[in-house]
Enzyme design. Structure first.
Site, mmCIF file in Angstrom:
data_model
loop_
_atom_site.group_PDB
_atom_site.id
_atom_site.type_symbol
_atom_site.label_atom_id
_atom_site.label_comp_id
_atom_site.label_asym_id
_atom_site.label_seq_id
_atom_site.Cartn_x
_atom_site.Cartn_y
_atom_site.Cartn_z
ATOM 1 N N HIS A 31 32.691 41.748 41.939
ATOM 2 C CA HIS A 31 33.092 40.995 43.132
ATOM 3 C C HIS A 31 32.449 41.653 44.349
ATOM 4 C CE1 HIS A 31 35.772 44.362 43.690
ATOM 5 N NE2 HIS A 31 36.439 44.098 42.574
ATOM 6 N N GLY A 33 33.443 43.715 46.435
ATOM 7 C CA GLY A 33 33.647 45.169 46.548
ATOM 8 C C GLY A 33 32.529 45.901 45.823
ATOM 9 N N HIS A 34 32.285 45.519 44.567
ATOM 10 C CA HIS A 34 31.190 46.131 43.801
ATOM 11 C C HIS A 34 29.849 45.878 44.500
ATOM 12 C CE1 HIS A 34 34.136 45.050 40.466
ATOM 13 N NE2 HIS A 34 33.997 46.352 40.284
ATOM 14 N N GLN A 58 40.121 55.241 29.327
ATOM 15 C CA GLN A 58 40.929 55.300 30.555
ATOM 16 C C GLN A 58 42.078 54.296 30.548
ATOM 17 O OE1 GLN A 58 37.372 54.285 32.997
ATOM 18 N NE2 GLN A 58 38.802 53.099 34.225
ATOM 19 N N ASP A 146 39.856 53.067 45.106
ATOM 20 C CA ASP A 146 40.429 53.908 44.045
ATOM 21 C C ASP A 146 40.383 55.354 44.521
ATOM 22 O OD1 ASP A 146 40.810 51.839 41.870
ATOM 23 O OD2 ASP A 146 38.727 51.528 42.418
ATOM 24 N N VAL A 172 36.503 46.755 50.519
ATOM 25 C CA VAL A 172 36.136 45.383 50.898
ATOM 26 C C VAL A 172 37.336 44.477 50.615
ATOM 27 C CG1 VAL A 172 34.564 43.457 50.446
ATOM 28 C CG2 VAL A 172 33.708 45.805 50.428
ATOM 29 N N SER A 181 39.841 43.156 43.923
ATOM 30 C CA SER A 181 40.032 43.890 42.673
ATOM 31 C C SER A 181 39.778 42.928 41.526
ATOM 32 C CB SER A 181 41.472 44.411 42.596
ATOM 33 O OG SER A 181 41.791 44.744 41.259
ATOM 34 N N ARG A 183 41.359 42.817 38.993
ATOM 35 C CA ARG A 183 42.673 42.433 38.450
ATOM 36 C C ARG A 183 43.380 41.369 39.307
ATOM 37 N NH1 ARG A 183 42.899 48.227 36.561
ATOM 38 N NH2 ARG A 183 43.039 48.105 34.295
HETATM 39 P P1 AMP Z 1 35.800 49.092 38.683
HETATM 40 O O1 AMP Z 1 34.841 48.065 38.159
HETATM 41 O O2 AMP Z 1 37.144 48.550 39.007
HETATM 42 O O3 AMP Z 1 35.822 50.334 37.831
HETATM 43 O O4 AMP Z 1 35.195 49.542 40.083
HETATM 44 C C1 AMP Z 1 33.891 50.061 40.196
HETATM 45 C C2 AMP Z 1 33.721 50.653 41.564
HETATM 46 O O5 AMP Z 1 33.919 49.662 42.562
HETATM 47 C C3 AMP Z 1 34.745 51.772 41.848
HETATM 48 O O6 AMP Z 1 34.084 52.837 42.524
HETATM 49 C C4 AMP Z 1 35.750 51.089 42.736
HETATM 50 O O7 AMP Z 1 36.420 51.965 43.608
HETATM 51 C C5 AMP Z 1 34.848 50.136 43.517
HETATM 52 N N1 AMP Z 1 35.640 49.045 44.083
HETATM 53 C C6 AMP Z 1 36.506 48.219 43.433
HETATM 54 N N2 AMP Z 1 37.103 47.365 44.303
HETATM 55 C C7 AMP Z 1 36.590 47.658 45.527
HETATM 56 C C8 AMP Z 1 36.800 47.141 46.841
HETATM 57 N N3 AMP Z 1 37.650 46.148 47.062
HETATM 58 N N4 AMP Z 1 36.110 47.705 47.851
HETATM 59 C C9 AMP Z 1 35.243 48.722 47.642
HETATM 60 N N5 AMP Z 1 34.991 49.258 46.431
HETATM 61 C C10 AMP Z 1 35.650 48.738 45.394
#
Ligand code: AMP
Length: 272
Positions: A31, A33-34, A58, A146, A172, A181, A183
Site C-alpha cells: 500500500h 505506506g510501503h 514472526q 512499527d 503514511v 496497514s 491488516r
Molecule cells: P509489512 O509489510 O507490514 O511488514 O511492512 C513493511 C514495512 O512497511 C515496515 O517497515 C513497516 O513499518 C512499513 N509500513 C507499514 N505500514 C506503513 C505506513 N502506514 N507508513 C509507513 N510505513 C509503513
C-alpha cells in the site's frame, strides 16, 4: 525489474552489484505506506531491492499467517511502477532449515507488542538478519508505524556491528487519517469508520504537545476520552530505546496506541 526466487540467483546478482543498494523488506499486500519507503529508497540509492516474504516465524500459533493478505501480481506491478530493480520473493523452504540457529531479541521485545505476541520479535529479527546477509544493503528502510520493530532492528544493527544504515520513514495515512496497514482489509465498514478515532486521538495528542503539554497522564486521559467507545489495548509512553518512561522527553519519546477490533489489532504512534 527482475524477480528473484532463489538464494543462488540473488547471490549471483548481488556479487555483481556495487555500493549504493537500498533495501525495503515487506510482507507484501503493498500500500502507500510501503510505496513511500520504496520511493525514498529509489531517491537515495543506485539500486533498489524489495523483498516480499510473509515470514512464518514472526506469527504466533493461532495468528493470521494463513489468512494474511497475499497480492503477488498487484505487488509486482506496484514495484515495477516504482522502478524497483530487483524483487526478491522467496518461498518459506528457501529461507528456513528444519532446525535453525535462533536470534534472541532483548528484554524490550517482551513489553507492549512483544507482551501480546511473545517471540514475535525473535522471528522478525531472524528474518531481517537473513535478508540483510543476503542483500547486504547500504541503506534499509523501515516504517515508524512499527515503532518497536524499528527500534529493535536499530539495536540489532548496533549490537551485531552490521554495516547497514537504517532509515526510519514517516507513517503514511489515508486521507481521513487512518494509518495504512495491510491488516486494514480485515475491518468491516463500521469498524473502519470507528477506527478514525485512533488518528483523531493522535492528532489531539500532537496538538496538546505543540501547546507545551508534556504531562503524559493528561495526554493519555485525553486520548482515552477521544477513543472511549473503542477496545483500547494500551496507550503507552517509551523512550527511543523502548524503555517505559513516565514523563515525556522531547526528541526522545514515542506514544504508542493499540486498539482491538475483534482479532484485528491496529497500531498507531507519535514520535515526539
Ligand atoms: P509489512 O509489510 O507490514 O511488514 O511492512 C513493511 C514495512 O512497511 C515496515 O517497515 C513497516 O513499518 C512499513 N509500513 C507499514 N505500514 C506503513 C505506513 N502506514 N507508513 C509507513 N510505513 C509503513
Amino acid at each position: 525489474m527482475k524477480i528473484i526466487k532463489t538464494i543462488e540467483e540473488l547471490k549471483q546478482i548481488r556479487k555483481n552489484l556495487k555500493k549504493g543498494i537500498g533495501f525495503v523488506p515487506t510482507m507484501g499486500a503493498l500500500h502507500d505506506g510501503h510505496i513511500s519507503l520504496i520511493k525514498k529508497a529509489r531517491k537515495q540509492n543506485d539500486i533498489v531491492i524489495v523483498s516480499i516474504f510473509v515470514n512464518p516465524t514472526q506469527f504466533l500459533e493461532g495468528e493470521d499467517l494463513d489468512a494474511y493478505p497475499r497480492k503477488d501480481e498487484a505487488d509486482k506491478k506496484i514495484c515495477e511502477m516504482c522502478e524497483v530493480d530487483y524483487l526478491f520473493m522467496p518461498e518459506v523452504h528457501t529461507m528456513y532449515d528444519k532446525e535453525e540457529v535462533l536470534i534472541k531479541a532483548p528484554n524490550t521485545s517482551y513489553i507492549l507488542e512483544g507482551y501480546t505476541r511473545p517471540g514475535h520479535f525473535d522471528g522478525v529479527l531472524q528474518v531481517v538478519l537473513k535478508l540483510f546477509n543476503l542483500v547486504r544493503p547500504t541503506n534499509a528502510y523501515f516504517g515508524k508505524k512499527d515503532a518497536q520493530q524499528l527500534v529493535l532492528i536499530q539495536q540489532m544493527v548496533r549490537n551485531l556491528f552490521l554495516p547497514i544504515n537504517i532509515v526510519p520513514c514517516e507513517i503514511v495515512r489515508e486521507s481521513d487519517g487512518l494509518a495504512l496497514s495491510s491488516r486494514n482489509v480485515y475491518l468491516d465498514k463500521e469498524q473502519r469508520q470507528k477506527a478514525l478515532l485512533i488518528s483523531k486521538s493522535i492528532y489531539k495528542a500532537k496538538d496538546l504537545i505543540s501547546k507545551n503539554e508534556l504531562n503524559f497522564e493528561k495526554i493519555k486521559t485525553t486520548m482515552y476520552e477521544v477513543m472511549k467507545e473503542l477496545d483500547i489495548e494500551y496507550i503507552s509512553l517509551v523512550n527511543r530505546n523502548f524503555e517505559k518512561i513516565s514523563k515525556i522527553e522531547l526528541e526522545n519519546s514515542i506514544i504508542l496506541v493499540v486498539v482491538r477490533f475483534g482479532d484485528t489489532r491496529l497500531l498507531d504512534n507519535i514520535w515526539i
